[in-house]
Design an enzyme around this catalytic site. Structure first.
Site, PDB file in Angstrom:
ATOM      1  N   ILE A  36      10.513   1.768   7.133  1.00  0.00           N
ATOM      2  CA  ILE A  36      11.314   1.082   7.495  1.00  0.00           C
ATOM      3  C   ILE A  36      10.960  -0.352   6.800  1.00  0.00           C
ATOM      4  O   ILE A  36       9.440  -0.196   6.592  1.00  0.00           O
ATOM      5  CB  ILE A  36      10.534   0.161   8.958  1.00  0.00           C
ATOM      6  CG1 ILE A  36      11.225   1.241  10.036  1.00  0.00           C
ATOM      7  CG2 ILE A  36      11.277  -1.128   9.547  1.00  0.00           C
ATOM      8  CD1 ILE A  36      10.433   0.819  11.579  1.00  0.00           C
ATOM      9  N   CYS A  37      11.866  -1.003   5.709  1.00  0.00           N
ATOM     10  CA  CYS A  37      11.256  -1.538   5.523  1.00  0.00           C
ATOM     11  C   CYS A  37      10.978  -3.213   6.007  1.00  0.00           C
ATOM     12  O   CYS A  37      12.155  -3.630   6.642  1.00  0.00           O
ATOM     13  CB  CYS A  37      12.462  -1.551   4.586  1.00  0.00           C
ATOM     14  SG  CYS A  37      12.143  -3.339   2.504  1.00  0.00           S
ATOM     15  N   LEU A  38       9.758  -3.941   5.964  1.00  0.00           N
ATOM     16  CA  LEU A  38       9.567  -4.362   6.945  1.00  0.00           C
ATOM     17  C   LEU A  38       8.530  -5.819   6.824  1.00  0.00           C
ATOM     18  O   LEU A  38       7.605  -4.641   6.363  1.00  0.00           O
ATOM     19  CB  LEU A  38       9.601  -4.740   8.075  1.00  0.00           C
ATOM     20  CG  LEU A  38       9.337  -5.999   9.024  1.00  0.00           C
ATOM     21  CD1 LEU A  38      11.212  -6.860   8.756  1.00  0.00           C
ATOM     22  CD2 LEU A  38       9.460  -5.617  11.099  1.00  0.00           C
TER      23      LEU A  38
ATOM     24  N   ASN B 149      17.822  -1.682   6.546  1.00  0.00           N
ATOM     25  CA  ASN B 149      16.320  -1.481   6.217  1.00  0.00           C
ATOM     26  C   ASN B 149      15.474  -0.509   6.685  1.00  0.00           C
ATOM     27  O   ASN B 149      14.557  -0.482   6.587  1.00  0.00           O
ATOM     28  CB  ASN B 149      15.536  -2.707   6.655  1.00  0.00           C
ATOM     29  CG  ASN B 149      16.783  -4.293   6.226  1.00  0.00           C
ATOM     30  OD1 ASN B 149      16.739  -5.015   7.024  1.00  0.00           O
ATOM     31  ND2 ASN B 149      16.059  -4.610   4.928  1.00  0.00           N
TER      32      ASN B 149
END
Length: 173
Positions: free
Chosen positions: A109-111, A102
């Protein structure tokens, strides 16, 4: 009696007053968060404003959680807070090179809580704890690094080899 009031009838002056008030509330919020981090630290995370004194730019660290490929590693991140924080999320990037499903190679960041699921109830500490949790439980349904997601699912030893090959300790700046 004080007649030195600001001209809030003038739209430009009213906007300046609103911006000052926004900046003051952001500053107060960040000072409170810093105090919370210092008085009630959580294991494996820390964050402080950058050395230049700008309260809107912080450096944070996460220690890799036990029983994950990141165990024993220290990861640095940068936080940039918008002028309307906490109503908008900070921009958070990994500064330490990291191999993770992620996180892309630029540190983005993929959150969800840093994007569309952001809420003003989140703070620096909750973001860092979420990121620390993400290290051991990536969301492979939404990877930024498809190769890392595939390796995470298929070959943990090879994944860990990639983690260690990519990781570099960063000196304090």
């Amino acid at each position: 009696m004080d007649y030195n009031m600001e001209d809030t009838q003038n739209p430009v002056e009213a906007q300046k007053v609103a911006q000052r008030n926004d900046t003051q509330s952001v500053t107060k919020r960040l000072q409170a968060e810093l105090m919370q981090l210092m008085l009630s630290p959580s294991p494996g995370i820390s964050a402080f404003p950058d050395a230049d004194g700008n309260l809107l730019a912080w450096t944070a660290t996460i220690t890799g959680p036990t029983e994950t490929p990141y165990e024993g590693l220290t990861l640095k991140l940068s936080f940039k807070f918008p002028n309307d924080y906490p109503y908008s999320p900070p921009t958070v990037l990994f500064k330490t090179p990291i191999y993770h499903p992620n996180v892309d190679f630029s540190g983005r960041i993929c959150l969800d809580i840093l994007k569309d699921k952001w809420s003003a109830v989140y703070n620096v500490s909750s973001v860092l704890l979420s990121l620390q949790s993400l290290l051991g439980e990536p969301n492979n349904a939404s990877p930024l690094n498809a190769q890392a997601a595939e390796l995470w699912d298929s070959n943990q030893e090879e994944f860990k080899r990639h983690v260690l090959a990519r990781h570099q300790d960063l000196d304090d700046e």
